[in-house]
Motif scaffolding. Structure first.
Motif, PDB file in Angstrom:
ATOM      1  N   ARG A  37       0.829  -1.151   0.107  1.00 37.77           N
ATOM      2  CA  ARG A  37      -0.210  -0.083  -0.097  1.00 37.77           C
ATOM      3  C   ARG A  37       0.687   1.226  -0.141  1.00 37.77           C
ATOM      4  O   ARG A  37       0.530   2.173  -0.674  1.00 37.77           O
ATOM      5  N   TYR A  40       2.058   1.712  -3.538  1.00 36.38           N
ATOM      6  CA  TYR A  40       1.147   2.352  -4.464  1.00 36.38           C
ATOM      7  C   TYR A  40       1.044   3.711  -4.033  1.00 36.38           C
ATOM      8  O   TYR A  40       0.753   4.674  -5.058  1.00 36.38           O
ATOM      9  N   THR A  44       2.709   4.383  -7.484  1.00 38.55           N
ATOM     10  CA  THR A  44       1.690   4.445  -8.596  1.00 38.55           C
ATOM     11  C   THR A  44       0.494   5.424  -8.618  1.00 38.55           C
ATOM     12  O   THR A  44       0.049   5.749  -9.601  1.00 38.55           O
ATOM     13  N   HIS A  45       0.303   5.473  -7.432  1.00 35.68           N
ATOM     14  CA  HIS A  45      -1.219   6.643  -7.033  1.00 35.68           C
ATOM     15  C   HIS A  45      -0.871   7.996  -8.038  1.00 35.68           C
ATOM     16  O   HIS A  45      -1.557   8.426  -8.341  1.00 35.68           O
ATOM     17  N   ARG A  81      -9.087   2.077  -5.624  1.00 34.08           N
ATOM     18  CA  ARG A  81      -7.557   1.912  -5.619  1.00 34.08           C
ATOM     19  C   ARG A  81      -6.932   2.277  -4.554  1.00 34.08           C
ATOM     20  O   ARG A  81      -6.037   1.699  -3.792  1.00 34.08           O
TER      21      ARG A  81
END
Length: 173
Positions: A37, A40, A44-45, A81
């Motif tokens: 997490r 991410y 990625t976020h 997400r």
């Protein structure tokens, strides 16, 4: 050096009993999910967020009812997400102290077995059971505490990022 570390870990797990291995595995999986997490959120976020904002900015119509529905969909996608896996992490955090309690019960059963066999309260013979009762409890609580801090941070960050994306995807009136 690695053999010394391995032996120390093996001795610790033998002292804490089989439940300690389960708690260790649970904490390992929990922290893998927490690190995923965090990866991410940091890697990625931001890319996904930029693509959503760019998609919104590229739209001609940003003021109609249809545009509001599309905006809601985009915010929901980002929110899904962001929150993916957080409930699993919270469940694992809640499971840590319960497994610690299971370790306490199994250790105390061993203490009572020794007392029943020896017929007395010989402290030396009960020491193994007492350590099997206390070490899993401590490990479960340490895992839960570390997981509580991490899951709280993840939840707060997800809420903040949702607010940011809601602000970035403004409706033009």
């Amino acid at each position: 050096m690695f053999t010394e570390v391995f032996e120390a870990i093996r001795d610790f797990t033998e002292t804490g009993g089989q439940v300690l291995l389960v708690i260790g595995l649970l904490i390992f999986v929990m922290w893998l999910l927490i690190l995923e997490r965090a990866f991410y959120l940091f890697v990625t976020h931001p890319v996904f967020k930029k693509s959503m904002v760019a998609q919104w900015q590229a739209r001609q119509d940003r003021a109609s009812w249809n545009a509001e529905q599309i905006r809601q969909k985009m915010v929901s996608q980002v929110s899904l997400r962001l929150n993916s896996g957080i409930t699993i992490i919270q469940a694992l955090v809640a499971l840590c102290p319960l497994l610690g309690l299971l370790g306490t019960v199994t250790g105390m059963i061993e203490v009572f077995d020794v007392m029943a066999i020896s017929g007395s309260g010989n402290a030396r013979s009960m020491a193994s059971g007492v350590s099997k009762a206390t070490i899993p409890t401590m490990a479960g609580m340490v895992g839960a505490l570390s997981g509580v801090f991490a899951s709280t941070w993840l939840t707060r960050t997800a809420k903040r990022e949702r607010t940011h994306i809601e602000d970035a995807l403004q409706i033009q009136r």
